[in-house]
Scaffold this motif. Structure first.
Motif, PDB file in Angstrom:
ATOM      1  N   THR A 107       0.851  -1.181   0.000  1.00 38.59           N
ATOM      2  CA  THR A 107       0.000   0.000   0.000  1.00 38.59           C
ATOM      3  C   THR A 107       0.889   1.235   0.000  1.00 38.59           C
ATOM      4  N   VAL A 108       0.257   2.399  -0.117  1.00 38.33           N
ATOM      5  CA  VAL A 108       1.002   3.661  -0.126  1.00 38.33           C
ATOM      6  C   VAL A 108       0.401   4.592   0.916  1.00 38.33           C
ATOM      7  N   PHE A 109       1.268   5.344   1.580  1.00 43.45           N
ATOM      8  CA  PHE A 109       0.858   6.383   2.507  1.00 43.45           C
ATOM      9  C   PHE A 109       1.378   7.713   1.963  1.00 43.45           C
ATOM     10  N   PRO A 110       0.503   8.611   1.532  1.00 43.57           N
ATOM     11  CA  PRO A 110       0.963   9.888   0.965  1.00 43.57           C
ATOM     12  C   PRO A 110       1.774  10.707   1.976  1.00 43.57           C
ATOM     13  N   GLN A 111       2.611  11.572   1.468  1.00 47.63           N
ATOM     14  CA  GLN A 111       3.449  12.416   2.324  1.00 47.63           C
ATOM     15  C   GLN A 111       2.598  13.191   3.314  1.00 47.63           C
ATOM     16  N   GLY A 112       2.963  13.120   4.586  1.00 44.26           N
ATOM     17  CA  GLY A 112       2.278  13.848   5.638  1.00 44.26           C
ATOM     18  C   GLY A 112       1.013  13.196   6.149  1.00 44.26           C
ATOM     19  N   ALA A 113       0.562  12.087   5.532  1.00 50.40           N
ATOM     20  CA  ALA A 113      -0.681  11.437   5.959  1.00 50.40           C
ATOM     21  C   ALA A 113      -0.483  10.728   7.292  1.00 50.40           C
ATOM     22  N   LEU A 114      -1.478  10.828   8.174  1.00 46.87           N
ATOM     23  CA  LEU A 114      -1.461  10.084   9.430  1.00 46.87           C
ATOM     24  C   LEU A 114      -1.784   8.633   9.116  1.00 46.87           C
ATOM     25  N   HIS A 115      -0.905   7.710   9.517  1.00 51.42           N
ATOM     26  CA  HIS A 115      -1.110   6.305   9.155  1.00 51.42           C
ATOM     27  C   HIS A 115      -0.610   5.378  10.257  1.00 51.42           C
ATOM     28  N   THR A 116      -1.015   4.127  10.172  1.00 53.58           N
ATOM     29  CA  THR A 116      -0.665   3.160  11.209  1.00 53.58           C
ATOM     30  C   THR A 116      -0.659   1.759  10.635  1.00 53.58           C
ATOM     31  N   GLU A 117       0.050   0.856  11.304  1.00 51.86           N
ATOM     32  CA  GLU A 117       0.082  -0.560  10.932  1.00 51.86           C
ATOM     33  C   GLU A 117      -0.155  -1.404  12.180  1.00 51.86           C
ATOM     34  N   PHE A 118      -0.952  -2.477  12.018  1.00 49.89           N
ATOM     35  CA  PHE A 118      -1.304  -3.348  13.138  1.00 49.89           C
ATOM     36  C   PHE A 118      -1.228  -4.795  12.678  1.00 49.89           C
ATOM     37  N   ASN A 119      -0.573  -5.646  13.474  1.00 54.91           N
ATOM     38  CA  ASN A 119      -0.498  -7.074  13.190  1.00 54.91           C
ATOM     39  C   ASN A 119      -1.608  -7.777  13.960  1.00 54.91           C
ATOM     40  N   PRO A 120      -2.659  -8.276  13.270  1.00 48.19           N
ATOM     41  CA  PRO A 120      -3.805  -8.855  13.958  1.00 48.19           C
ATOM     42  C   PRO A 120      -3.638 -10.325  14.329  1.00 48.19           C
ATOM     43  N   ASN A 121      -2.476 -10.894  14.040  1.00 49.64           N
ATOM     44  CA  ASN A 121      -2.276 -12.330  14.240  1.00 49.64           C
ATOM     45  C   ASN A 121      -1.236 -12.619  15.316  1.00 49.64           C
ATOM     46  N   CYS A 122      -1.077 -13.913  15.594  1.00 51.85           N
ATOM     47  CA  CYS A 122      -0.181 -14.351  16.674  1.00 51.85           C
ATOM     48  C   CYS A 122       1.221 -14.674  16.181  1.00 51.85           C
ATOM     49  N   ASP A 123       1.468 -14.503  14.894  1.00 46.78           N
ATOM     50  CA  ASP A 123       2.797 -14.705  14.332  1.00 46.78           C
ATOM     51  C   ASP A 123       3.403 -13.360  13.963  1.00 46.78           C
ATOM     52  N   GLU A 124       4.717 -13.305  13.875  1.00 42.17           N
ATOM     53  CA  GLU A 124       5.394 -12.059  13.534  1.00 42.17           C
ATOM     54  C   GLU A 124       5.029 -11.610  12.127  1.00 42.17           C
ATOM     55  N   ALA A 125       4.879 -10.321  11.962  1.00 43.60           N
ATOM     56  CA  ALA A 125       4.692  -9.712  10.647  1.00 43.60           C
ATOM     57  C   ALA A 125       5.892  -8.813  10.367  1.00 43.60           C
ATOM     58  N   ILE A 126       6.352  -8.820   9.123  1.00 45.13           N
ATOM     59  CA  ILE A 126       7.498  -8.007   8.729  1.00 45.13           C
ATOM     60  C   ILE A 126       7.109  -7.182   7.518  1.00 45.13           C
ATOM     61  N   PHE A 127       7.387  -5.882   7.568  1.00 48.61           N
ATOM     62  CA  PHE A 127       7.116  -5.028   6.420  1.00 48.61           C
ATOM     63  C   PHE A 127       8.363  -4.241   6.039  1.00 48.61           C
ATOM     64  N   VAL A 128       8.415  -3.849   4.776  1.00 51.73           N
ATOM     65  CA  VAL A 128       9.497  -3.014   4.265  1.00 51.73           C
ATOM     66  C   VAL A 128       8.879  -1.718   3.747  1.00 51.73           C
ATOM     67  N   ALA A 129       9.370  -0.592   4.251  1.00 50.63           N
ATOM     68  CA  ALA A 129       8.846   0.715   3.867  1.00 50.63           C
ATOM     69  C   ALA A 129       9.917   1.494   3.116  1.00 50.63           C
ATOM     70  N   GLY A 130       9.584   1.923   1.906  1.00 51.33           N
ATOM     71  CA  GLY A 130      10.499   2.722   1.105  1.00 51.33           C
ATOM     72  C   GLY A 130      10.063   4.176   1.078  1.00 51.33           C
ATOM     73  N   PHE A 131      11.050   5.094   1.094  1.00 55.92           N
ATOM     74  CA  PHE A 131      10.774   6.529   1.146  1.00 55.92           C
ATOM     75  C   PHE A 131      11.504   7.258   0.021  1.00 55.92           C
ATOM     76  N   ALA A 132      10.869   8.317  -0.472  1.00 55.79           N
ATOM     77  CA  ALA A 132      11.461   9.140  -1.529  1.00 55.79           C
ATOM     78  C   ALA A 132      12.222  10.310  -0.918  1.00 55.79           C
ATOM     79  N   SER A 133      12.950  10.039   0.141  1.00 55.41           N
ATOM     80  CA  SER A 133      13.765  11.051   0.817  1.00 55.41           C
ATOM     81  C   SER A 133      14.847  10.335   1.594  1.00 55.41           C
ATOM     82  N   GLU A 134      16.018  10.941   1.661  1.00 55.65           N
ATOM     83  CA  GLU A 134      17.091  10.384   2.484  1.00 55.65           C
ATOM     84  C   GLU A 134      16.827  10.628   3.961  1.00 55.65           C
TER      85      GLU A 134
END
Length: 294
Positions: A208-235
């Motif tokens: 998914t995408v989160f626009p610049q400045g947007a308030l956003h959140t991520e939640f793992n609803p399960n009992c196993d680990e979740a891993i995500f990779v987030a890329g940004f257009a800024s250093e």
């Protein structure tokens, strides 16, 4: 996790119910002085940024320690060149020098050790990991990973444990693309006042995408680990946690904004509950119960 536009103050009590949460913002490089002389800097010498004084702006000055050559084995003086130190605690000067490099090849020469172009998210440099009860995130930005200078990109990897909740936050200087590489994430974002809330459940290899400045959140609803990779257009995308910032304001302002006068302690959990959208609270509580997390 489907909610309409959620006022920041209604989110904070949820953090008290869902123990997993993350802490403060990404670190960002300190401000760099302005360069008064646009003359290209020879790659055979090391430059440093002079202190700004009352008599004039910062200027470039040559030091006795030259840059290493591209092979990392010798300098202009013939002495061995140590590998560039790219640990977060010692990167400020290097980042400043890379920013002021005349050309991109100069930046490559200034980091002669090939291994310095590799970032290990499993064994990251100091001060790059933000850890909470629900997991951790690891950031690779230009402070923690100087080879990013001049590329315009950075990355964060998140490891969310069972029922882990990366609390609502914004990135002031970049949009974010977020892909799940393991497990499941429930995500939400609201772009601004008046915009509808966008919610999704992401499985492995969904993005998914989160626009610049947007308030956003991520939640793992399960009992196993979740891993995500987030890329940004800024250093240096920056980060600001919504509730942590809000409740850092003067208490009078907080009380006025939410129309309540009570302290946020465990004894007030019943007061918290009536401020939380029921479906959100139940989702977190059911996950904690399902996974046997107290």
């Amino acid at each position: 996790m489907h909610t309409s536009s959620v006022f920041i103050a209604t989110l904070a009590p949820l953090f008290a119910l869902a123990a997993p949460q993350f802490g403060g913002p990404f670190a960002s490089p300190s401000a760099v002085g302005t360069q008064s002389d646009p003359t290209p800097v020879p790659t055979s010498t090391t430059t440093s940024i002079a202190t700004v004084s009352a008599t004039g702006p910062a200027i470039l000055s040559s030091t006795s320690a030259p840059y290493p050559t591209s092979n990392g084995t010798a300098t202009a003086s013939g002495s061995p060149a140590p590998p560039a130190d790219t640990s977060a605690a010692n990167n400020l000067q290097l980042v400043g020098e890379l920013i002021l490099a005349a050309k991109a090849p100069d930046r490559i020469s200034m980091i002669p050790n090939d291994a310095s172009f590799k970032f290990d998210f499993d064994n990251p440099p100091d001060k790059t990991k933000t850890t909470g009860k629900g997991g951790n995130t690891v950031r690779a930005d230009r402070e923690s990973f100087p080879p990013l200078v001049g590329t315009g990109v950075s990355m964060t990897v998140g490891f969310l444990g069972p029922c882990g909740f990366n609390t609502p936050h914004t990135h002031p200087r970049s949009s974010e693309i977020n892909i799940v590489v393991q497990g499941t994430l429930q995500t939400e974002f609201t772009l601004e006042n008046g915009a509808r809330t966008v919610h999704n459940t992401l499985g492995t290899h969904q993005m998914t995408v989160f626009p610049q400045g947007a308030l956003h959140t991520e939640f793992n609803p399960n009992c196993d680990e979740a891993i995500f990779v987030a890329g940004f257009a800024s250093e240096d995308p920056g980060v600001q946690q919504a509730a942590q910032t809000f409740f850092g304001f003067d208490q009078d302002f907080v009380d006025a904004a939410i129309g309540n006068d009570f302290t946020f302690e465990g004894k007030d959990v019943d007061k918290f509950r009536k401020l939380i959208p029921a479906n959100v609270a139940l989702g977190v509580e059911s996950c904690l119960k399902k996974c046997g997390i107290q």
